[in-house]
Motif scaffolding. Structure first.
Motif, short mmCIF file in Angstrom:
data_model
loop_
_atom_site.label_atom_id
_atom_site.label_comp_id
_atom_site.label_asym_id
_atom_site.label_seq_id
_atom_site.Cartn_x
_atom_site.Cartn_y
_atom_site.Cartn_z
N GLN A 63 9.91 9.64 -26.13
CA GLN A 63 10.33 10.11 -27.45
C GLN A 63 11.06 11.43 -27.34
O GLN A 63 10.65 12.31 -26.58
CB GLN A 63 9.13 10.27 -28.38
N ILE A 67 11.33 10.73 -31.91
CA ILE A 67 11.95 9.41 -32.06
C ILE A 67 11.93 8.67 -30.72
O ILE A 67 12.27 9.24 -29.69
CB ILE A 67 13.41 9.55 -32.55
N SER A 68 11.54 7.41 -30.73
CA SER A 68 11.48 6.61 -29.51
C SER A 68 12.88 6.24 -29.05
O SER A 68 13.70 5.73 -29.83
CB SER A 68 10.67 5.34 -29.75
N LYS A 70 13.54 3.85 -27.19
CA LYS A 70 13.62 2.38 -27.25
C LYS A 70 14.00 1.91 -28.66
O LYS A 70 14.80 0.98 -28.81
CB LYS A 70 12.27 1.76 -26.88
N LYS A 71 13.40 2.53 -29.67
CA LYS A 71 13.58 2.06 -31.04
C LYS A 71 14.87 2.54 -31.68
O LYS A 71 15.49 1.83 -32.47
CB LYS A 71 12.38 2.47 -31.90
N ASP A 72 15.28 3.77 -31.38
CA ASP A 72 16.50 4.32 -31.98
C ASP A 72 17.24 5.19 -30.97
O ASP A 72 17.23 6.43 -31.07
CB ASP A 72 16.16 5.12 -33.24
N PRO A 73 17.88 4.55 -29.99
CA PRO A 73 18.56 5.32 -28.94
C PRO A 73 19.69 6.21 -29.45
O PRO A 73 19.91 7.30 -28.93
CB PRO A 73 19.09 4.25 -27.98
N VAL A 74 20.38 5.77 -30.51
CA VAL A 74 21.51 6.56 -31.03
C VAL A 74 21.01 7.87 -31.63
O VAL A 74 21.58 8.94 -31.39
CB VAL A 74 22.33 5.75 -32.06
N ALA A 75 19.92 7.80 -32.40
CA ALA A 75 19.35 9.02 -32.99
C ALA A 75 18.91 9.99 -31.91
O ALA A 75 19.08 11.21 -32.05
CB ALA A 75 18.18 8.66 -33.90
N CYS A 76 18.34 9.47 -30.84
CA CYS A 76 17.91 10.32 -29.72
C CYS A 76 19.11 10.97 -29.04
O CYS A 76 19.08 12.17 -28.72
CB CYS A 76 17.13 9.49 -28.70
N LYS A 77 20.16 10.19 -28.84
CA LYS A 77 21.33 10.71 -28.13
C LYS A 77 22.08 11.76 -28.96
O LYS A 77 22.76 12.63 -28.40
CB LYS A 77 22.25 9.56 -27.74
N LYS A 78 21.94 11.69 -30.28
CA LYS A 78 22.61 12.67 -31.14
C LYS A 78 22.08 14.09 -30.93
O LYS A 78 22.79 15.07 -31.17
CB LYS A 78 22.43 12.28 -32.62
#
Length: 240
Positions: A63, A67-68, A70-78
């Motif tokens: 996370q 944010i995971s 796995k579940k929301d890679p785009v949000a993590c990358k932002k």
């Protein structure tokens, strides 16, 4: 402090069933400069590539800012920036074109990008070369450009794989200063390095991985005790 990066029971196996990383648990908090230490093949890059969403994995979860991946890679990358050990840049662009391309990807406003490009370009003494094609850059200049591109959106998590390789002493000093500035602003840094004396001086927390397993982690002074990080590392990788 708020958790920026949380790695829980992460494992990664390759063909043949060999585990490159085995049940790794780590937490990187706001303000941390977290050094990830290990010999070649220990699982550092495998872990880093999973953290930034480049490498798929089946076991465990990672996370970023709650944010995971796995579940929301785009949000993590932002909210993340990643600098691999050998950045692959677009040689047909000029330095400034590349930086504006990255700023566009992350939705950075014109005033913010201009201020940051100017600041970091001057810090790394590369502003005069922004109009040149990246294909004409030396390895060290490409490394500097990659670092600046990673800072344009002021990431909450900055992930670096061997960031000091190819940098001259002045640029390495600048990078250390910039890393400290970023963390004072509430971000966190997770990076691998073989330069143990730099890690010992720069990092407030250290983790050592061996054969895919975490062997020790914690605050730098707790990990090192009365010894140097180099002495602790050599002792840990010598004995099972």
């Amino acid at each position: 402090m708020k958790e920026i990066l949380s790695i829980r029971h992460y494992s990664k196996s390759y063909k043949g069933g060999k585990k490159a990383v085995d049940d790794l648990n780590l937490t990187v908090e706001q303000g941390d400069i977290y050094g990830f230490i290990g010999h070649n093949g220990a699982g550092k890059t495998t872990t880093i590539r999973a953290v930034v969403g480049v490498l798929d994995f089946e076991e465990g979860d990672i996370q970023i800012d709650g944010i995971s991946i796995k579940k929301d890679p785009v949000a993590c990358k932002k909210v993340t920036a990643y600098i691999p050990d050998n950045p692959d840049l677009y040689d047909h662009l000029t330095g400034i074109q590349y930086l504006n391309f990255i700023a566009d990807l992350f939705g950075v406003s014109k005033p913010d990008r201009e201020a940051r490009i100017q600041k970091y370009g001057d810090d790394f003494q590369i502003t005069a070369s922004f109009g040149d094609l990246i294909s004409s850059y030396s390895h060290g200049m490409k490394q500097k450009l990659a670092i600046i591109s990673a800072l344009i959106h002021q990431p909450k998590l900055l992930v670096l794989d061997e960031p000091f390789v190819g940098l001259d002493p002045q640029a390495a000093h600048t990078l250390k200063t910039v890393m400290a500035e970023l963390c004072r602003g509430g971000s966190a840094i997770f990076f691998s390095t073989h330069v143990l004396d730099v890690a010992e001086k720069l990092c407030n927390k250290i983790a050592i991985i061996k054969g895919g397993k975490l062997v020790t982690h914690g605050r730098t002074e707790e990990v090192t005790g009365d010894n140097s990080l180099e002495e602790v590392f050599l002792e840990l990788i010598k004995h099972d």
